[in-house]
Design a protein around this motif. Structure first.
Motif, PDB file in Angstrom:
ATOM      1  N   LEU A  21       0.747  -1.163  -0.009  1.00 49.81           N
ATOM      2  CA  LEU A  21       0.207  -0.063  -0.059  1.00 49.81           C
ATOM      3  C   LEU A  21       0.609   1.147  -0.083  1.00 49.81           C
ATOM      4  N   THR A  22       1.864   1.142   0.613  1.00 45.93           N
ATOM      5  CA  THR A  22       2.822   2.357   0.670  1.00 45.93           C
ATOM      6  C   THR A  22       2.963   3.067  -0.821  1.00 45.93           C
ATOM      7  N   PRO A  23       3.338   2.397  -1.962  1.00 42.62           N
ATOM      8  CA  PRO A  23       3.417   3.145  -3.055  1.00 42.62           C
ATOM      9  C   PRO A  23       2.311   3.793  -3.724  1.00 42.62           C
ATOM     10  N   PHE A  24       1.132   3.730  -2.899  1.00 43.00           N
ATOM     11  CA  PHE A  24      -0.273   4.524  -3.479  1.00 43.00           C
ATOM     12  C   PHE A  24       0.107   5.974  -2.917  1.00 43.00           C
ATOM     13  N   MET A  25       1.074   6.499  -1.878  1.00 42.25           N
ATOM     14  CA  MET A  25       1.157   8.026  -1.865  1.00 42.25           C
ATOM     15  C   MET A  25       2.215   8.492  -2.925  1.00 42.25           C
ATOM     16  N   PRO A  26       1.924   9.365  -3.083  1.00 48.86           N
ATOM     17  CA  PRO A  26       2.600  10.170  -4.308  1.00 48.86           C
ATOM     18  C   PRO A  26       4.099  10.642  -3.851  1.00 48.86           C
ATOM     19  N   CYS A  27       4.844  10.068  -4.225  1.00 48.14           N
ATOM     20  CA  CYS A  27       6.489  10.231  -4.012  1.00 48.14           C
ATOM     21  C   CYS A  27       6.651  11.547  -4.734  1.00 48.14           C
ATOM     22  N   SER A  28       7.907  11.894  -4.732  1.00 44.08           N
ATOM     23  CA  SER A  28       8.513  13.311  -5.239  1.00 44.08           C
ATOM     24  C   SER A  28       8.471  13.153  -6.873  1.00 44.08           C
ATOM     25  N   ALA A  29       8.565  11.928  -7.262  1.00 39.71           N
ATOM     26  CA  ALA A  29       8.350  11.844  -8.683  1.00 39.71           C
ATOM     27  C   ALA A  29       6.930  11.597  -9.154  1.00 39.71           C
ATOM     28  N   LYS A  30       6.258  11.307  -8.445  1.00 40.85           N
ATOM     29  CA  LYS A  30       4.758  11.376  -8.870  1.00 40.85           C
ATOM     30  C   LYS A  30       4.211  12.790  -8.537  1.00 40.85           C
ATOM     31  N   LEU A  31       4.899  13.652  -7.659  1.00 34.79           N
ATOM     32  CA  LEU A  31       4.392  15.020  -7.697  1.00 34.79           C
ATOM     33  C   LEU A  31       4.726  15.786  -8.857  1.00 34.79           C
ATOM     34  N   ALA A  32       5.780  15.390  -9.565  1.00 36.72           N
ATOM     35  CA  ALA A  32       6.061  16.042 -10.828  1.00 36.72           C
ATOM     36  C   ALA A  32       4.780  15.891 -11.867  1.00 36.72           C
ATOM     37  N   ILE A  33       4.244  14.500 -11.880  1.00 37.97           N
ATOM     38  CA  ILE A  33       3.154  14.423 -12.536  1.00 37.97           C
ATOM     39  C   ILE A  33       1.972  15.190 -12.197  1.00 37.97           C
ATOM     40  N   ILE A  34       1.832  15.301 -10.808  1.00 39.05           N
ATOM     41  CA  ILE A  34       0.538  16.012 -10.243  1.00 39.05           C
ATOM     42  C   ILE A  34       0.905  17.472 -10.566  1.00 39.05           C
ATOM     43  N   ALA A  35       1.923  18.045 -10.377  1.00 38.07           N
ATOM     44  CA  ALA A  35       2.086  19.579 -10.660  1.00 38.07           C
ATOM     45  C   ALA A  35       1.976  19.801 -12.114  1.00 38.07           C
ATOM     46  N   PHE A  36       2.387  19.005 -13.025  1.00 37.95           N
ATOM     47  CA  PHE A  36       2.405  19.086 -14.559  1.00 37.95           C
ATOM     48  C   PHE A  36       0.888  19.108 -14.960  1.00 37.95           C
ATOM     49  N   PHE A  37       0.166  18.054 -14.586  1.00 38.96           N
ATOM     50  CA  PHE A  37      -1.274  18.082 -14.812  1.00 38.96           C
ATOM     51  C   PHE A  37      -2.041  19.264 -14.252  1.00 38.96           C
ATOM     52  N   THR A  38      -1.789  19.450 -13.056  1.00 37.13           N
ATOM     53  CA  THR A  38      -2.472  20.571 -12.264  1.00 37.13           C
ATOM     54  C   THR A  38      -2.180  21.907 -12.941  1.00 37.13           C
ATOM     55  N   SER A  39      -0.895  22.015 -13.590  1.00 39.89           N
ATOM     56  CA  SER A  39      -0.700  23.327 -14.145  1.00 39.89           C
ATOM     57  C   SER A  39      -1.115  23.596 -15.435  1.00 39.89           C
ATOM     58  N   TYR A  40      -1.289  22.375 -16.409  1.00 43.53           N
ATOM     59  CA  TYR A  40      -1.323  22.534 -17.595  1.00 43.53           C
ATOM     60  C   TYR A  40      -2.933  22.102 -18.214  1.00 43.53           C
ATOM     61  N   LEU A  41      -3.549  21.215 -17.290  1.00 42.59           N
ATOM     62  CA  LEU A  41      -4.691  20.522 -17.980  1.00 42.59           C
ATOM     63  C   LEU A  41      -5.807  20.460 -16.827  1.00 42.59           C
ATOM     64  N   LEU A  42      -5.367  21.162 -15.555  1.00 41.26           N
ATOM     65  CA  LEU A  42      -6.613  21.276 -14.528  1.00 41.26           C
ATOM     66  C   LEU A  42      -6.644  22.391 -14.013  1.00 41.26           C
ATOM     67  N   ASN A  43      -6.520  23.416 -14.956  1.00 40.83           N
ATOM     68  CA  ASN A  43      -6.667  25.012 -14.683  1.00 40.83           C
ATOM     69  C   ASN A  43      -5.810  25.587 -13.461  1.00 40.83           C
ATOM     70  N   GLY A  44      -4.714  24.863 -13.189  1.00 40.85           N
ATOM     71  CA  GLY A  44      -3.810  25.234 -12.251  1.00 40.85           C
ATOM     72  C   GLY A  44      -4.593  25.356 -10.600  1.00 40.85           C
ATOM     73  N   SER A  45      -5.619  24.701 -10.639  1.00 38.40           N
ATOM     74  CA  SER A  45      -5.957  24.732  -8.941  1.00 38.40           C
ATOM     75  C   SER A  45      -5.229  23.838  -8.117  1.00 38.40           C
ATOM     76  N   VAL A  46      -4.941  24.533  -7.275  1.00 42.29           N
ATOM     77  CA  VAL A  46      -4.410  23.518  -5.995  1.00 42.29           C
ATOM     78  C   VAL A  46      -5.305  22.664  -5.314  1.00 42.29           C
ATOM     79  N   LEU A  47      -6.695  22.837  -5.421  1.00 46.92           N
ATOM     80  CA  LEU A  47      -7.356  21.950  -5.051  1.00 46.92           C
ATOM     81  C   LEU A  47      -7.449  20.695  -5.899  1.00 46.92           C
ATOM     82  N   PHE A  48      -6.964  20.661  -6.879  1.00 44.24           N
ATOM     83  CA  PHE A  48      -6.871  19.140  -7.569  1.00 44.24           C
ATOM     84  C   PHE A  48      -5.625  18.569  -7.087  1.00 44.24           C
ATOM     85  N   ALA A  49      -4.455  19.175  -6.722  1.00 37.79           N
ATOM     86  CA  ALA A  49      -3.258  18.556  -6.280  1.00 37.79           C
ATOM     87  C   ALA A  49      -3.792  18.077  -4.829  1.00 37.79           C
TER      88      ALA A  49
END
Length: 658
Positions: free
Chosen positions: A371-399
């Motif tokens: 279950l531990t890999p379910f948590m977003p590591c620093s590498a997955k944070l790059a994915i979250i930040a990328f999609f939040t910024s470019y495809l999800l209106n930049g809202s921190v609520l999505f992150a």
């Protein structure tokens, strides 16, 4: 054990040993200049680490996992005891928390029985004084027969005196304390504690605590309140993610991604176009620079996030979260120790998986590893930040929602694993965690963790991601005949088109780019940051219109919950002790991630097209689930009344009330 280094000079080995949270790793960092992780909670060190004393290269310092006694239970405790008893260092520095002297001295009395010189470092001596705890080191020396030094590792106080004494390589052997002869181990332990109590009475004088020392109690009345604990935790983490993803971190990331990267690509493109070598220009500009900088831009967000987490750890707040979540996690077959690994997973899944060695219950340990890999590591944070910024209106609520989805997935996954496992429970792993005093984090340690995380990310960008970018460029530019190909006829597109039908139900192809997103997920196995690199290379001109917001949310969710990177997969196989358990974890992660992403996309699509039907369906399903749960609970309670063992499963235990 004295050894020779590569230059043939004799090396004097000093082992740091002590209770969890006594400050061993802080002392290790201060003596060696290393950037080992430091936190104000137990479980930071899960294996022994070594370094060279920065003022004397002939002295080797070894940091061992925290232990309470020389009778180990968990794998990490066995690492420490095994090293002390088998490797036999030349000297042991017993790091003791001066504010909890009586508890710490139990280990000290056992270390005196080893055939190795012992020195005791009374760490956090400044905090002890603030609490009115006055320790007489000379009396302790006379009663225990070893040297005591007052230090404060976090403030670099008293370290020179300690190491000046240790550097002369004391050879004097210890004089173990004597106890009455008894065959009863419990009685022997009682005698040991009685002796320690008498020593404390002679060497320690305690004056009434001042107001400053009671701050911890006042804060805990609020943050450990059963009604306020979780809202406070969610508020704190929301602020952390806002600052790192959308606030200062987002501002710095935008400067790198939207200003610096395009400028550099234009400069290099203008310079290389003069060479008339199109493939070289494409490799450098589109492959290397475009691929590597697509993830380097997220370094500020990652550094700020881990700076904030470092503050929470060092302050002692994370220990409180482990404490309040223990009861909740018990419901899904986990415990407070599992929470420690899960939180570490926000940094990197590899050390988080390794930290499960502190869990002695094998079933719970394997479940935590899954279950531990379910948590977003620093590498997955790059994915979250990328999609939040470019495809999800930049809202921190999505992150924030992605982190909440991860937490809910850990809970749901734990319940599912508990249901699927029909084997008899192994011994309970009772969770005992000391709640340390709140301490102000030191700026040096916070900056070290930030720079260490940023450095590790850049090193990965310069190695794994660089290599991946070159390979991706090659696969995108050529076909299977090694001829220059278009994007739709390249090797990469053929691979993507082969696997893309699997992901169509998840909504990745709702705008016709399913194979690109499928390939990105596949390349993420090497390193999760490569997901962003792949999309930047394949969809650089059409990214904004390549997928719907709902499809993008499904895509990010799948990549957060599915199998981690290759390094974490390897760690999972190793820590679970075999291929079979490792395969089970990988299969569970893939299926679970697919199911959650499918539910998100299909439910979202249904809600958008027929909201009233969805509402009625949800009410019916919720009502049915409530009825089923009530029936199961009644049956379980009835079985427990008739079951002598109280397990609720009399057919297995065979124990009935007469």
């Amino acid at each position: 054990m004295t050894k020779n280094n590569n230059d043939g000079n004799e090396v004097f080995t000093i082992a740091l040993c002590g209770n969890p949270n006594s400050g061993k790793t802080t002392l290790f960092n201060a003596l060696t200049g290393s950037n080992q992780k430091v936190g104000n909670w137990p479980g930071v060190t899960v294996e022994r680490k070594s370094g060279v004393y920065k003022k004397n290269a002939s002295i080797s310092i070894v940091d061992t996992p925290g232990i309470y006694s020389l009778h180990p239970f968990t794998p990490d405790e066995k690492v420490a005891v095994g090293y002390l008893t088998q490797n036999k260092p030349d000297l042991i520095i017993n790091v003791v928390d001066s504010t909890n002297l009586e508890r710490n001295l139990l280990l000290t009395t056992q270390l005196l029985e080893l055939d190795c010189p012992l020195v005791v470092a009374l760490n956090m001596s400044d905090e002890a004084k603030a609490k009115g705890i006055n320790i007489n080191a000379e009396i302790l020396k006379d009663l225990l027969g070893c040297k005591f030094f007052f230090i404060s590792a976090s403030k670099n106080e008293g370290l020179d005196s300690l190491m000046n004494y240790c550097s002369v390589k004391p050879k004097k052997r210890n004089k173990p304390l004597t106890f009455g002869k008894t065959e009863n181990k419990i009685k022997e332990t009682e005698q040991r504690y009685e002796t320690i109590s008498r020593i404390i009475e002679s060497a320690v004088e305690i004056t009434p605590r001042n107001k400053a020392a009671s701050i911890t109690d006042k804060i805990d009345k609020i943050v450990l309140n059963k009604w306020l604990a979780f809202p406070i935790f969610l508020t704190v983490m929301s602020l952390v993610f806002y600052l790192s993803v959308s606030g200062l971190g987002g501002l710095l990331a935008n400067i790198i991604n939207n200003v610096f990267t395009p400028w550099l690509k234009n400069v290099l493109d203008a310079a290389l176009i003069q060479t008339n070598v199109d493939w070289l220009r494409s490799l450098i500009v589109d492959g290397i620079v475009g691929g590597v900088l697509s993830v380097v831009g997220f370094v500020p967000q990652i550094m700020i996030l881990f700076g904030c987490i470092s503050v929470l750890e060092a302050s002692g707040y994370m220990s409180r979260i482990a404490f309040i979540t223990d009861r909740l996690l018990n419901k899904i077959g986990l415990g407070g120790r599992s929470f420690v690994s899960i939180i570490l997973g926000c940094g990197c899944s590899v050390p988080a998986i390794t930290a499960t060695r502190a869990i002695k219950n094998v079933k719970e340990r394997n479940c935590t590893i899954t279950l531990t890999p379910f948590m977003p590591c620093s590498a997955k944070l790059a994915i979250i930040a990328f999609f939040t910024s470019y495809l999800l209106n930049g809202s921190v609520l999505f992150a924030i929602s992605f982190y909440l989805t991860s937490i809910l997935s850990v809970i749901a996954g734990g319940l599912l694993l508990k249901f699927l496992s029909r084997k008899k429970q192994t011994a309970e792993d009772a969770f005992i965690m000391e709640l340390p005093e709140y301490r102000a984090p030191t700026l040096t340690n916070v900056v070290k963790q930030m720079t260490d995380r940023g450095k590790a990310f850049l090193i990965k960008a310069g190695t794994i991601i660089l290599l991946s970018s070159i390979i991706l460029w090659f696969l995108q530019r050529f076909n299977f005949k090694l001829e220059t190909a278009t994007a739709d006829t390249s090797i990469l597109s053929q691979i993507g088109k082969f696997i893309s039908p699997i992901f169509i139900p998840l909504g990745w192809g709702d705008k016709g780019y399913c194979w690109q997103y499928s390939v990105a997920t596949l390349t993420g196995i090497s390193a999760k940051e490569t997901v962003v690199t792949t999309l930047e290379m394949l969809l650089s001109d059409s990214l904004q219109n390549s997928i719907s917001p709902l499809g993008a949310y499904s895509f990010v969710t799948y990549n957060i919950l599915t199998v981690p990177c290759a390094a974490a997969i390897s760690a999972s196989f190793t820590e679970q002790g075999g291929f079979k358990n490792g395969i089970k974890s990988v299969a569970f992660q893939i299926v679970f991630a697919y199911a959650v992403s499918l539910m998100i996309y299909q439910t979202g699509t249904l809600a958008k097209n027929n909201a009233s039907f969805l509402l009625i369906t949800a009410i019916v399903l919720l009502t049915a689930a409530t009825i089923v749960f009530a029936i199961i609970s009644l049956i379980r309670k009835r079985n427990q009344k008739n079951c002598l063992a109280g397990c609720g499963n009399c057919k297995n235990c065979g124990k009935y009330h007469e």
